[in-house]
Design a protein around this motif. Sequence first.
Motif, mmCIF file in Angstrom:
data_model
loop_
_atom_site.group_PDB
_atom_site.id
_atom_site.type_symbol
_atom_site.label_atom_id
_atom_site.label_comp_id
_atom_site.label_asym_id
_atom_site.label_seq_id
_atom_site.Cartn_x
_atom_site.Cartn_y
_atom_site.Cartn_z
ATOM 1 N N SER A 1 -34.170 -70.113 20.883
ATOM 2 C CA SER A 1 -34.725 -71.321 20.264
ATOM 3 C C SER A 1 -36.169 -71.100 19.842
ATOM 4 O O SER A 1 -36.739 -71.907 19.097
ATOM 5 C CB SER A 1 -34.635 -72.499 21.240
ATOM 6 O OG SER A 1 -35.260 -72.172 22.466
ATOM 7 N N SER B 1 -27.405 -70.756 21.078
ATOM 8 C CA SER B 1 -28.366 -70.267 22.066
ATOM 9 C C SER B 1 -27.683 -70.253 23.433
ATOM 10 O O SER B 1 -26.614 -70.847 23.627
ATOM 11 C CB SER B 1 -29.596 -71.170 22.114
ATOM 12 O OG SER B 1 -29.254 -72.441 22.647
ATOM 13 N N GLU B 2 -28.318 -69.584 24.387
ATOM 14 C CA GLU B 2 -27.777 -69.554 25.745
ATOM 15 C C GLU B 2 -27.667 -70.974 26.296
ATOM 16 O O GLU B 2 -26.669 -71.340 26.933
ATOM 17 C CB GLU B 2 -28.697 -68.703 26.623
ATOM 18 C CG GLU B 2 -28.105 -68.295 27.946
ATOM 19 C CD GLU B 2 -29.001 -67.318 28.710
ATOM 20 O OE1 GLU B 2 -28.706 -67.065 29.878
ATOM 21 O OE2 GLU B 2 -29.993 -66.827 28.124
ATOM 22 N N GLU B 3 -28.683 -71.792 26.016
ATOM 23 C CA GLU B 3 -28.695 -73.167 26.505
ATOM 24 C C GLU B 3 -27.581 -73.991 25.850
ATOM 25 O O GLU B 3 -26.929 -74.810 26.524
ATOM 26 C CB GLU B 3 -30.050 -73.818 26.210
ATOM 27 C CG GLU B 3 -31.230 -73.211 26.955
ATOM 28 C CD GLU B 3 -31.700 -71.885 26.359
ATOM 29 O OE1 GLU B 3 -32.411 -71.148 27.069
ATOM 30 O OE2 GLU B 3 -31.343 -71.586 25.198
ATOM 31 N N GLU B 4 -27.335 -73.781 24.567
ATOM 32 C CA GLU B 4 -26.282 -74.520 23.869
ATOM 33 C C GLU B 4 -24.901 -74.149 24.400
ATOM 34 O O GLU B 4 -24.015 -75.006 24.517
ATOM 35 C CB GLU B 4 -26.364 -74.257 22.368
ATOM 36 C CG GLU B 4 -27.529 -74.947 21.685
ATOM 37 C CD GLU B 4 -27.704 -74.503 20.235
ATOM 38 O OE1 GLU B 4 -28.122 -75.347 19.416
ATOM 39 O OE2 GLU B 4 -27.438 -73.319 19.921
ATOM 40 N N ARG C 1 -24.249 -73.137 27.470
ATOM 41 C CA ARG C 1 -24.120 -73.775 28.784
ATOM 42 C C ARG C 1 -23.845 -75.279 28.654
ATOM 43 O O ARG C 1 -23.033 -75.833 29.389
ATOM 44 C CB ARG C 1 -25.399 -73.550 29.591
ATOM 45 C CG ARG C 1 -25.498 -72.179 30.222
ATOM 46 C CD ARG C 1 -26.231 -72.271 31.568
ATOM 47 N NE ARG C 1 -26.630 -70.950 32.009
ATOM 48 C CZ ARG C 1 -27.815 -70.399 31.729
ATOM 49 N NH1 ARG C 1 -28.691 -71.058 31.025
ATOM 50 N NH2 ARG C 1 -28.106 -69.194 32.180
ATOM 51 N N GLN C 2 -24.542 -75.923 27.720
ATOM 52 C CA GLN C 2 -24.347 -77.361 27.521
ATOM 53 C C GLN C 2 -22.928 -77.664 27.082
ATOM 54 O O GLN C 2 -22.299 -78.635 27.540
ATOM 55 C CB GLN C 2 -25.347 -77.894 26.485
ATOM 56 C CG GLN C 2 -25.351 -79.414 26.350
ATOM 57 C CD GLN C 2 -25.794 -80.092 27.635
ATOM 58 O OE1 GLN C 2 -26.868 -79.811 28.149
ATOM 59 N NE2 GLN C 2 -24.958 -80.976 28.168
#
Length: 235
Positions: A162, A203-206, A208-209
Amino acid sequence: MIDKVFEKSITKQFEFDEEVASVFDDMLNRSVPYYKEMQRLTINFALNFLENNDKVYDLGCSTASTLIELAKHCDKELQLIGIDNSNAMLNRAKNKAKAFGVAIEFIEGDIHDIALEDAKLIISNYTLQFIRPLHREKLVQKIYDSLESGGVFIFSEKVISSNKTLNKQSIDEYYKFKKTQGYSEFEIAQKREALENVLIPYSEEENRQMIEDAGFSHCETLFKWVNFATFIAIK
């Protein structure tokens, strides 16, 4: 065979056709950093959850390398099912499975349309990134719904940062990696163009979400190298 697909000028977007299938194993090993290590971790963690007669799906199984390696390292009787929409990939997968003496059921078709039932383990290596974002969340929800309680979803994806600066640096680092694997600047540029709007990373966060939104109780990154990551999610 050695991957030389992009030594010539491209005339179409990237697809898993006969030409790609014929060199796919070499393409994976030279294009995905630490691919064998990611595969090893996928198998080692999967083994902790598997019992006799458990059902295992590999979505986008390509040439079936992961299912074959899983069978070779597992002392349990498993129901192995490989799904792919590329006939060329599945032809090679069937030949490899036969050569290694591994019983795998192969299904050709769109993973959105194929029923996944009573699975203990679902694997997806670099497949979700080729699914349009509009349909990706629906597929992950389908994966969650298809798993038994305590079942696991292990998947690997190319990821983006991000942070624009770090994302650019990650791309540059990956470019250097591909150069060390013998790919020319022309080949690298050609493949990048062919994958434009075909491979859409989160992204890694997306990622996971998306997993959490589907209902998984836990999601963790097992392995990461710059812009490539392997995740495990538990139902």
